[in-house]
Design a protein around this motif. Structure first.
Motif, PDB file in Angstrom:
ATOM      1  N   THR A 183      35.079  43.775  49.124  1.00 50.45           N
ATOM      2  CA  THR A 183      35.321  44.815  48.136  1.00 50.45           C
ATOM      3  C   THR A 183      34.011  45.382  47.601  1.00 50.45           C
ATOM      4  OG1 THR A 183      35.478  43.090  46.451  1.00 50.45           O
ATOM      5  CG2 THR A 183      37.544  43.870  47.418  1.00 50.45           C
ATOM      6  N   TRP A 184      34.098  46.504  46.875  1.00 52.68           N
ATOM      7  CA  TRP A 184      32.872  47.156  46.416  1.00 52.68           C
ATOM      8  C   TRP A 184      32.061  46.237  45.508  1.00 52.68           C
ATOM      9  CZ3 TRP A 184      31.463  47.944  41.384  1.00 52.68           C
ATOM     10  CH2 TRP A 184      32.465  47.769  40.428  1.00 52.68           C
ATOM     11  N   SER A 185      32.722  45.393  44.745  1.00 51.19           N
ATOM     12  CA  SER A 185      32.018  44.506  43.821  1.00 51.19           C
ATOM     13  C   SER A 185      31.531  43.238  44.494  1.00 51.19           C
ATOM     14  CB  SER A 185      32.948  44.119  42.669  1.00 51.19           C
ATOM     15  OG  SER A 185      34.010  43.322  43.158  1.00 51.19           O
ATOM     16  N   GLY A 186      32.059  42.963  45.673  1.00 47.28           N
ATOM     17  CA  GLY A 186      31.738  41.704  46.335  1.00 47.28           C
ATOM     18  C   GLY A 186      32.606  40.561  45.849  1.00 47.28           C
ATOM     19  N   GLY A 187      33.564  40.865  44.982  1.00 43.63           N
ATOM     20  CA  GLY A 187      34.371  39.811  44.393  1.00 43.63           C
ATOM     21  C   GLY A 187      35.413  39.216  45.319  1.00 43.63           C
TER      22      GLY A 187
END
Length: 120
Positions: A52-56
């Protein structure tokens, strides 16, 4: 428009490791999900991993779980695919892709690919 550039491919012996990198050329994909796919001539493109964009959150294909790790460093605007315990069947052209929604199939932007060859 996001232009993606992959790097880090090469020739490695079975059991070895490689780290692929993906970065946008002249822009950023800070708000994009990013994925890696691979393709062998004569076969359909195969999902490898996504983040995901956040890396989460990350997702991986069963064939690479426990061996490949996807990560990102948004400060460097880069996404990585750490590949360990490589097998000959991991050989292929690896593509980086970016999109607004994380998926195992659909992405808006694609790189040109980098060749990974694993010798037995």
């Amino acid at each position: 428009q996001v232009h993606l550039v992959e790097s880090g491919g090469g020739l490695v012996q079975a059991g070895g490791s490689l780290r692929l990198s993906c970065a946008p050329s002249g822009g950023t994909f800070l708000t994009y999900a990013v994925a890696w796919f691979r393709q062998v001539p004569g076969k359909t493109r195969e999902f490898v991993a996504a983040i995901t964009w956040s890396g989460g959150s990350t997702y991986s294909a069963d064939s690479v779980k426990g061996r490949f790790t996807i990560s990102r460093d948004n400060a460097k605007s880069s996404v990585y695919l750490q590949m360990n315990s490589l097998k000959p069947e991991d050989t292929g052209v690896y593509y980086c892709a970016a999109g607004r929604i994380i998926s195992r199939t659909m992405y808006d932007y694609w790189g040109q690919g980098t060749q990974v060859t694993v010798s037995s």
